[in-house]
Enzyme design. Structure first.
Site, PDB file in Angstrom:
ATOM      1  N   ILE A   1      -4.029  -7.826  -0.971  1.00 38.34           N
ATOM      2  CA  ILE A   1      -3.257  -9.072  -1.020  1.00 38.34           C
ATOM      3  C   ILE A   1      -3.829 -10.091  -0.038  1.00 38.34           C
ATOM      4  CG2 ILE A   1      -0.970 -10.112  -0.720  1.00 38.34           C
ATOM      5  CD1 ILE A   1      -1.083  -8.170  -3.070  1.00 38.34           C
TER       6      ILE A   1
ATOM      7  N   CYS B   1       0.818  -1.198   0.000  1.00 38.73           N
ATOM      8  CA  CYS B   1       0.000   0.000   0.000  1.00 38.73           C
ATOM      9  C   CYS B   1       0.859   1.258   0.000  1.00 38.73           C
ATOM     10  CB  CYS B   1      -0.904   0.013   1.233  1.00 38.73           C
ATOM     11  SG  CYS B   1      -1.889  -1.494   1.426  1.00 38.73           S
TER      12      CYS B   1
END
Length: 632
Positions: free
Chosen positions: A53, A2
């Protein structure tokens, strides 16, 4: 994986401008194209871009703790989050999501700052405590994930995963730190103790900070360091079992994912080791990706294919050639700061190739630093033996004058470059290793800088921080100190920066199993001769992988992942080399001697000297300066 950004005001009652925080966040949209979040309260604002993820549908950020006391934004992955989740559950914590972000919050609530020692992973995060009104920022052990910070003119503390996130704030200046230029020409990158922009800092690897309203930001606190001070006493068989076990555990933990996962495969020892272990753990063929070059002596695709065939991977390749040079501007935008490790171009290409097939890719980075796999480690170990046999005064008196007289031979193989060896032997081990890491030696840098720039540097030399780091290392010998410097200086500044920015540029998560801290700590305790044996580096790891990898992979000469820029700058790209040396953007800064830059280009093009790396530095600095805008 991120991108995070935040603002923390000196005045606890100040209001956060959400539009500015949104711009900071969205300047890094490539780090998280799957979602965005923002939370603000008086005195604090946190924002987040998400690449999903783990727990793909859940775990939005900023995330609040179950009791509402804390808020977190987090970049990275915690590989042991399931075990921590179970332990914390037994301690009374309850979880609403299936991801690792909430586990960090619970760990912080349970153990405070000491939670960092419980986390196995790569991370940079910020936690705001709504009760104490403190901001807690932390970065992982080896600096896999980045975090930039700055104190704004009004006293606001700002942070972001990338420099471009900070530069989206209107109060962040564009004044270049001249010491960063000295650092850049020494190393080819701006190391973690410096930033290109004056006033901007990078939270060092293995450090945290606590920020409070109304107070000047506290200095970073080190929570992790690697030590080379102790030694193992295992026999070779037990040592091999220990290495293989740690390698297997490291790879297995990094294969946890809710999205497709693959691996980079260069055909070298490290990436081949990762692929071999993945193949043994996976229930289906591993997706592997390789980059080749149009210059035969630098191309490793044949070795990558050998491993792909042996382990039946789903293999993909792409060739890099001079035509890809037109992507140089994009490369400069990816890094923000000038970054002249030429392997960044093929790295971004292999990341782009991998992203066509997977969302997560495992790399082989870290083993060279941990197990002494670079050729410079082998040479340094040999030079250290010579230093130990002769007093320092004698070495300086004998080898210094000889080095001055001996002709320079850039064309010769490293063992035959007697000038470099003689010069190294005249120096201390720390000074010599710093020189070995340099792209441009101090005299070469002085030759291209103007007199005004030399005055502005005020005697600062880029090598000194690295020399100091080696001298104070928890180590027993010169090889220990060299590896310590690599892990603390070279790895976060060059290798991990390269992989983070190039992978995130295409929204790919890259994971480094060979940087598992238990594996690195074990490698640091290996006897000197199990790391470098004769002229063979990474010896213990290679011996441990015998029987799994073929000898032609384990014991072939190390071949770096580098562009054939020397050939290109004498051929298709010679006009680009001349243009970089005559750049108005660079010459207008007043930092450089224009004639010296022109001589550098012509010396290379004519074949008199190999100045390819320096020309690449000029080129990348030129493009980065154009993007940064103000050079004053």
């Amino acid at each position: 994986m991120c991108g995070i950004a935040g603002l923390f005001t000196r005045d606890p009652q100040a209001q956060i401008d959400a539009s500015v925080l949104t711009r900071m966040r969205d300047a890094m949209v490539h780090r998280g194209p799957d979602g965005a979040g923002l939370w603000a309260d008086s005195g604090v604002g946190l924002s987040h871009r998400r690449l999903s993820i783990i727990d793909v549908e859940g775990s939005p950020q900023p995330m609040h703790s179950a009791d509402g006391r804390a808020v977190i934004v987090f970049n990275g992955e915690i590989y042991n989050y399931r075990a921590l989740r179970e332990e914390l559950g037994e301690l009374g914590h309850r979880f609403r999501t299936q991801g690792d972000t909430e586990v960090i919050l619970a760990a912080w609530r349970e153990w405070g700052v000491q939670c960092l020692h419980r986390l196995d992973g790569m991370f940079a995060f910020a936690i705001y405590d709504r009760q104490t009104r403190q901001l807690f920022l932390a970065r992982d052990r080896f600096g896999v994930k980045p975090l930039f910070t700055v104190v704004l003119p009004d006293g606001t503390f700002a942070f972001a995963s990338e420099l471009k996130g900070l530069l989206a704030h209107p109060q962040v200046g564009r004044r270049i730190d001249p010491l960063a230029i000295e650092d850049f020409f020494a190393w080819g990158y701006v190391p973690d103790h410096r930033s290109m922009i004056a006033g901007v800092e990078k939270l060092p690897a293995g450090h945290y900070r606590l920020i409070e309203h109304g107070k000047a930001p506290s200095a970073p606190v080190e929570w992790y360091d690697i030590s080379f001070a102790d030694r193992h006493t295992l026999g070779e068989h037990d040592e091999g079992d220990a290495i293989r076990g740690r390698l297997r555990d490291a790879v297995s933990s990094r294969m946890v994912s809710d999205v497709p996962i693959g691996a980079f495969l260069s055909g070298g020892v490290d990436s081949s080791t990762v692929v071999a272990l993945m193949a043994g753990l996976a229930s289906q063929p591993v997706t592997t990706c390789s980059i080749g070059f149009d210059v035969a002596e630098l191309d490793e695709t044949a070795h990558a294919r050998l491993i792909a065939r042996q382990f039946s991977t789903d293999h993909h390749e792409r060739i890099v050639d001079p035509a890809m040079f037109d992507r140089i501007d994009r490369l400069a935008r990816i890094f923000d700061e000038p970054f002249a490790d030429a392997s960044a171009l093929p790295t971004v290409e292999v990341c782009a190739l991998a992203r066509q097939h997977v969302t997560v890719a495992l790399s082989g980075d870290g083993a060279d630093e941990a197990f002494a796999g670079y050729r410079r480690h082998v040479f340094h170990a040999a030079e250290e033996r010579a230093r130990g046999a002769l007093p320092a005064g004698l070495r300086r008196a004998a080898f210094g004058p000889l080095a001055a007289l001996y002709p320079k031979a850039d064309w010769a193989p490293r063992p035959l470059r007697a000038k470099s060896t003689l010069r190294a032997l005249a120096l201390s081990g720390d000074e010599a290793y710093a020189r070995a890491l340099c792209v441009m030696a101090p005299d070469a840098r002085s030759a291209i800088f103007s007199k005004a720039m030399t005055r502005e540097l005020g005697g600062y030399r880029a090598e000194q921080p690295l020399i100091d780091l080696m001298r104070n290392a928890p180590a027993r010998n010169g090889l220990d100190r060299a590896q310590y410097a690599d892990l603390k200086f070279w790895l976060p500044g060059d290798i991990l920066t390269k992989v983070d920015r190039t992978s995130m540029a295409v929204s790919l998560e890259a994971r480094e199993p060979l940087l598992d801290h238990r594996l690195v700590e074990f490698a640091a305790g290996l006897p000197h001769n199990r790391r470098v044996s004769g002229m063979e580096g990474k010896f213990a790891m290679k011996r441990a992988m015998e029987g799994t990898l073929p000898g032609e992979i384990l014991y072939r000469a190390k071949q770096g992942f580098v562009l054939p820029i020397a050939q290109w700058f004498r051929g298709e790209l010679k006009d680009a080399a001349r243009a970089a040396a005559r750049s108005e953007t660079l010459l207008d800064t007043g930092w450089f001697d224009a004639d010296a830059l022109s001589r550098m280009a012509e010396d290379h093009i004519s074949g008199r000297r190999d100045r390819a790396r320096e020309l690449w530095q000029l080129l990348m600095l030129d493009r980065s300066m154009s993007l940064l805008g103000n050079t004053a």
